[in-house]
Design a protein around this motif. Structure first.
Motif, PDB file in Angstrom:
ATOM      1  N   GLY A  61      35.584  26.180  27.636  1.00 13.45           N
ATOM      2  CA  GLY A  61      35.911  25.936  29.040  1.00 13.45           C
ATOM      3  C   GLY A  61      37.346  25.466  29.218  1.00 13.45           C
ATOM      4  N   ILE A  62      37.831  24.638  28.284  1.00 16.07           N
ATOM      5  CA  ILE A  62      39.224  24.177  28.351  1.00 16.07           C
ATOM      6  C   ILE A  62      40.167  25.371  28.242  1.00 16.07           C
ATOM      7  CG2 ILE A  62      40.989  22.822  27.164  1.00 16.07           C
ATOM      8  CD1 ILE A  62      38.789  20.843  26.364  1.00 16.07           C
ATOM      9  N   LEU A  63      39.834  26.311  27.365  1.00 14.33           N
ATOM     10  CA  LEU A  63      40.664  27.517  27.247  1.00 14.33           C
ATOM     11  C   LEU A  63      40.645  28.299  28.558  1.00 14.33           C
ATOM     12  CD1 LEU A  63      39.698  28.888  23.691  1.00 14.33           C
ATOM     13  CD2 LEU A  63      41.434  27.204  24.312  1.00 14.33           C
ATOM     14  N   VAL A  64      39.450  28.499  29.115  1.00 17.20           N
ATOM     15  CA  VAL A  64      39.313  29.240  30.375  1.00 17.20           C
ATOM     16  C   VAL A  64      40.096  28.566  31.495  1.00 17.20           C
ATOM     17  CG1 VAL A  64      37.665  29.892  32.196  1.00 17.20           C
ATOM     18  CG2 VAL A  64      37.066  30.252  29.791  1.00 17.20           C
ATOM     19  N   GLY A  65      39.997  27.240  31.580  1.00 14.82           N
ATOM     20  CA  GLY A  65      40.643  26.513  32.666  1.00 14.82           C
ATOM     21  C   GLY A  65      42.149  26.440  32.554  1.00 14.82           C
ATOM     22  N   ASN A  66      42.700  26.784  31.396  1.00 11.35           N
ATOM     23  CA  ASN A  66      44.143  26.659  31.213  1.00 11.35           C
ATOM     24  C   ASN A  66      44.835  27.994  30.965  1.00 11.35           C
ATOM     25  OD1 ASN A  66      45.054  23.655  31.244  1.00 11.35           O
ATOM     26  ND2 ASN A  66      43.050  23.689  30.236  1.00 11.35           N
ATOM     27  N   ILE A  67      44.188  29.072  31.380  1.00 12.35           N
ATOM     28  CA  ILE A  67      44.882  30.354  31.493  1.00 12.35           C
ATOM     29  C   ILE A  67      45.643  30.286  32.817  1.00 12.35           C
ATOM     30  CG2 ILE A  67      44.658  32.854  31.644  1.00 12.35           C
ATOM     31  CD1 ILE A  67      43.820  31.643  28.934  1.00 12.35           C
ATOM     32  N   GLY A  72      46.158  31.109  44.785  1.00 10.91           N
ATOM     33  CA  GLY A  72      45.834  31.828  46.010  1.00 10.91           C
ATOM     34  C   GLY A  72      45.004  33.069  45.832  1.00 10.91           C
ATOM     35  N   ASN A  73      44.569  33.348  44.595  1.00  9.83           N
ATOM     36  CA  ASN A  73      43.791  34.557  44.342  1.00  9.83           C
ATOM     37  C   ASN A  73      42.319  34.276  44.020  1.00  9.83           C
ATOM     38  OD1 ASN A  73      45.812  36.752  44.514  1.00  9.83           O
ATOM     39  ND2 ASN A  73      46.799  35.586  42.866  1.00  9.83           N
ATOM     40  N   GLU A  74      41.853  33.082  44.387  1.00  9.40           N
ATOM     41  CA  GLU A  74      40.467  32.687  44.136  1.00  9.40           C
ATOM     42  C   GLU A  74      40.097  32.856  42.661  1.00  9.40           C
ATOM     43  OE1 GLU A  74      37.832  34.681  46.811  1.00  9.40           O
ATOM     44  OE2 GLU A  74      38.656  33.699  48.592  1.00  9.40           O
ATOM     45  N   THR A  75      40.955  32.276  41.817  1.00  9.23           N
ATOM     46  CA  THR A  75      40.762  32.388  40.363  1.00  9.23           C
ATOM     47  C   THR A  75      40.366  31.060  39.731  1.00  9.23           C
ATOM     48  OG1 THR A  75      42.405  34.161  40.272  1.00  9.23           O
ATOM     49  CG2 THR A  75      41.868  33.059  38.192  1.00  9.23           C
ATOM     50  N   GLY A  76      41.108  30.015  40.049  1.00 10.69           N
ATOM     51  CA  GLY A  76      40.906  28.730  39.390  1.00 10.69           C
ATOM     52  C   GLY A  76      39.666  27.990  39.857  1.00 10.69           C
ATOM     53  N   ILE A  77      39.276  27.003  39.063  1.00 10.47           N
ATOM     54  CA  ILE A  77      38.043  26.266  39.340  1.00 10.47           C
ATOM     55  C   ILE A  77      38.164  25.400  40.596  1.00 10.47           C
ATOM     56  CG2 ILE A  77      38.606  24.214  37.959  1.00 10.47           C
ATOM     57  CD1 ILE A  77      35.644  24.396  36.924  1.00 10.47           C
ATOM     58  N   TYR A  78      39.396  25.058  40.976  1.00  8.16           N
ATOM     59  CA  TYR A  78      39.591  24.232  42.173  1.00  8.16           C
ATOM     60  C   TYR A  78      39.912  25.059  43.416  1.00  8.16           C
ATOM     61  CZ  TYR A  78      39.781  20.375  38.844  1.00  8.16           C
ATOM     62  OH  TYR A  78      39.483  19.468  37.857  1.00  8.16           O
ATOM     63  N   GLU A  79      39.940  26.398  43.272  1.00 11.30           N
ATOM     64  CA  GLU A  79      40.236  27.261  44.415  1.00 11.30           C
ATOM     65  C   GLU A  79      38.937  27.637  45.125  1.00 11.30           C
ATOM     66  OE1 GLU A  79      42.743  30.470  42.766  1.00 11.30           O
ATOM     67  OE2 GLU A  79      44.320  29.514  43.938  1.00 11.30           O
ATOM     68  N   GLU A  80      38.831  27.248  46.373  1.00  8.22           N
ATOM     69  CA  GLU A  80      37.613  27.492  47.134  1.00  8.22           C
ATOM     70  C   GLU A  80      37.322  28.990  47.202  1.00  8.22           C
ATOM     71  OE1 GLU A  80      35.893  26.218  51.492  1.00  8.22           O
ATOM     72  OE2 GLU A  80      37.440  24.992  50.564  1.00  8.22           O
ATOM     73  N   SER A  82      36.254  30.780  44.591  1.00 11.34           N
ATOM     74  CA  SER A  82      36.249  31.398  43.260  1.00 11.34           C
ATOM     75  C   SER A  82      34.885  31.218  42.595  1.00 11.34           C
ATOM     76  CB  SER A  82      37.337  30.781  42.379  1.00 11.34           C
ATOM     77  OG  SER A  82      36.977  29.477  41.969  1.00 11.34           O
ATOM     78  N   VAL A  83      34.580  32.104  41.666  1.00  9.32           N
ATOM     79  CA  VAL A  83      33.298  32.026  40.957  1.00  9.32           C
ATOM     80  C   VAL A  83      33.179  30.703  40.208  1.00  9.32           C
ATOM     81  CG1 VAL A  83      31.878  33.047  39.139  1.00  9.32           C
ATOM     82  CG2 VAL A  83      33.092  34.536  40.741  1.00  9.32           C
ATOM     83  N   LEU A  84      34.257  30.314  39.539  1.00  8.99           N
ATOM     84  CA  LEU A  84      34.228  29.052  38.791  1.00  8.99           C
ATOM     85  C   LEU A  84      34.005  27.866  39.724  1.00  8.99           C
ATOM     86  CD1 LEU A  84      37.099  29.508  36.171  1.00  8.99           C
ATOM     87  CD2 LEU A  84      34.654  29.297  35.705  1.00  8.99           C
ATOM     88  N   ASN A  85      34.582  27.942  40.931  1.00 10.09           N
ATOM     89  CA  ASN A  85      34.392  26.861  41.901  1.00 10.09           C
ATOM     90  C   ASN A  85      32.933  26.740  42.316  1.00 10.09           C
ATOM     91  OD1 ASN A  85      34.538  26.078  45.147  1.00 10.09           O
ATOM     92  ND2 ASN A  85      35.874  24.867  43.839  1.00 10.09           N
ATOM     93  N   TYR A  86      32.263  27.891  42.489  1.00 11.44           N
ATOM     94  CA  TYR A  86      30.835  27.857  42.827  1.00 11.44           C
ATOM     95  C   TYR A  86      30.018  27.250  41.688  1.00 11.44           C
ATOM     96  CZ  TYR A  86      31.419  30.685  47.063  1.00 11.44           C
ATOM     97  OH  TYR A  86      31.762  31.123  48.313  1.00 11.44           O
ATOM     98  N   LEU A  87      30.343  27.615  40.444  1.00 10.67           N
ATOM     99  CA  LEU A  87      29.610  27.057  39.300  1.00 10.67           C
ATOM    100  C   LEU A  87      29.890  25.563  39.155  1.00 10.67           C
ATOM    101  CD1 LEU A  87      30.149  29.878  36.634  1.00 10.67           C
ATOM    102  CD2 LEU A  87      28.110  29.440  38.013  1.00 10.67           C
ATOM    103  N   GLN A 284      42.296  21.720  34.063  1.00 15.04           N
ATOM    104  CA  GLN A 284      43.534  22.438  34.344  1.00 15.04           C
ATOM    105  C   GLN A 284      44.709  21.491  34.162  1.00 15.04           C
ATOM    106  OE1 GLN A 284      42.167  25.661  37.737  1.00 15.04           O
ATOM    107  NE2 GLN A 284      43.853  24.305  38.160  1.00 15.04           N
ATOM    108  N   ALA A 285      45.698  21.940  33.410  1.00 13.09           N
ATOM    109  CA  ALA A 285      46.832  21.067  33.098  1.00 13.09           C
ATOM    110  C   ALA A 285      47.502  20.522  34.353  1.00 13.09           C
ATOM    111  CB  ALA A 285      47.848  21.823  32.253  1.00 13.09           C
ATOM    112  N   THR A 286      47.522  21.320  35.422  1.00 14.63           N
ATOM    113  CA  THR A 286      48.202  20.905  36.648  1.00 14.63           C
ATOM    114  C   THR A 286      47.549  19.688  37.296  1.00 14.63           C
ATOM    115  OG1 THR A 286      46.898  22.604  37.772  1.00 14.63           O
ATOM    116  CG2 THR A 286      49.176  23.157  37.201  1.00 14.63           C
TER     117      THR A 286
END
Length: 387
Positions: A61-67, A72-80, A82-87, A284-286
């Motif tokens: 998961g750490i690897l996935v979260g830090n690609i 703005g493309n509904e990719t990251g876990i904190y982007e409303e 996105s699939v990861l955000n739903y999970l 996510q590093a950010t």
């Protein structure tokens, strides 16, 4: 010639536009650091066997979260959206931890503490790690809510840490969860030096009486009375304790075997995968690499040391009031944290180093499962006055 140049410009613009969307264009040093951390987690899990059921999902998961990606493309876990955000919703809203507790309850045998109720006190004493870390965090400038969320790491209970931090300090939940699960996996490394420092050779050789046989009626009555008593005292812990004791009743009643098997098998496996992966991706590093996050790892390690100290020392104090033959081996004191069964195995391994016929595992499971209850009660206490 002009058409050729135009095509090349067109191709160059689109290739450049495509490049801006790749991780190569958006990666930062922080992302690379976190990817290395994820690799370390996977190494510890796969090569060293440290809690692989937890560290493999979290590490990946750490690897996935830090690609790195273009926002703005509904990719990251904190982007409303996105699939990861739903999970991640199950973590963020505290849904996954009670389901984990349901499975833990269905796997847990409370016979050790039913046969020897004194061991409940050992589990309670180890929770000093939670309140010790809470006090230190307050002294270091964390807010009350942040300090409470950090302190729960000392209970060595990942689901409880996630549940409490989702309520008290959601912005710090990733760091708290990673810290809790990291130190749970490192229990065999952190606890033994503290246990040896606090005990004498004579104390390590203490043999405890075999636990008495527990009846089926006692096993059925315990989760019912346990749920009523603990939740009457700390109603805010109902989501965790209610599910823990419900899962145990499914197991001990013997009339709901299918439900118990589902809770401790497929269900807890699915939730563990989703929880581990999304908790890892939340780093996510950010948002993860901050001074406060790094402080959490220091306080988390300190809380484990305090918890181990509290459990071992409490057994030593209890022994002052117990007759010969009834004394407890202080090496089971470390098991008061709720890392089940890792902490109990540490007690067993340490005991066998001094007497190869002194099996402490069955005794250590008493404070170990008591620690599960104790950490949930402590979380409820913190929630009641900090939320």
């Amino acid at each position: 010639m002009g058409e050729s140049a135009g095509f090349m410009n067109f191709l160059g613009e689109h290739l450049n536009q495509f490049f801006q969307y790749t991780a190569f264009a958006n990666v930062t040093m922080g992302h690379l650091i976190m990817i290395c951390v994820g690799m370390v987690f996977l190494f510890l899990a796969i090569a060293k066997g440290f809690e692989p059921m937890l560290l493999v999902p979290i590490g990946f998961g750490i690897l996935v979260g830090n690609i790195a990606f273009l926002p703005g493309n509904e990719t990251g876990i904190y982007e409303e959206g996105s699939v990861l955000n739903y999970l991640y919703f199950g973590v963020n809203r505290g849904i996954y931890p009670p389901l984990i507790f349901l499975g833990i309850g269905a796997m847990t045998d409370f016979s050790a503490i039913i046969s020897n109720p004194k061991l409940l006190l050992v589990g309670a004493a180890a929770q000093i790690g939670i309140f010790g870390a809470y006090g230190i965090a307050l002294a270091l400038g964390y807010t009350g809510a942040e300090a409470g969320a950090i302190g729960i790491i000392g209970g060595a209970d990942g689901p409880t840490a996630i549940f409490l931090s989702s309520k008290l300090a959601p912005e710090m939940m990733g760091a708290i969860a990673i810290s809790a699960y990291s130190y749970m996996a490192l229990v065999p490394v952190i606890q033994p030096p503290v246990m040896r420092l606090l005990t004498t050779k004579k104390e390590r050789l203490i043999r405890m009486k075999p636990p008495r046989q527990v009846s089926k009626v006692e096993k059925i009555v315990f989760p019912i009375l346990g749920m009523l008593f603990t939740t009457f005292v700390v109603p805010s812990a109902i989501p965790l304790l209610g599910m823990l004791f419900f899962g145990n009743l499914l197991k001990e009643s013997t009339v709901t075997k299918r439900l118990a098997d589902t809770a401790k098998g497929p269900m807890i496996d699915i939730i563990t995968i989703l929880l581990g992966l999304t908790v890892g991706a939340s780093t996510q590093a950010t948002t993860f690499l901050t001074t406060k996050s790094l402080g959490i790892f220091f306080l988390g390690a300190l809380s484990f040391v305090i918890a181990t100290f509290g459990g071992v020392m409490f057994v030593k104090i209890m022994n002052l009031f117990l007759k010969e033959g009834d004394k407890l081996n202080p090496l089971i004191g470390n098991a008061g944290v709720s890392a089940v069964p890792a902490a109990a195995r540490v007690s067993q391994v340490e005991g066998l180093k001094y007497d190869k016929t002194n099996y402490l595992l069955m005794h250590a499971m008493g404070p170990n499962v008591a620690g599960v209850i104790g950490s949930a009660v402590a979380a409820g206490v913190l929630l009641s006055f900090l939320y």
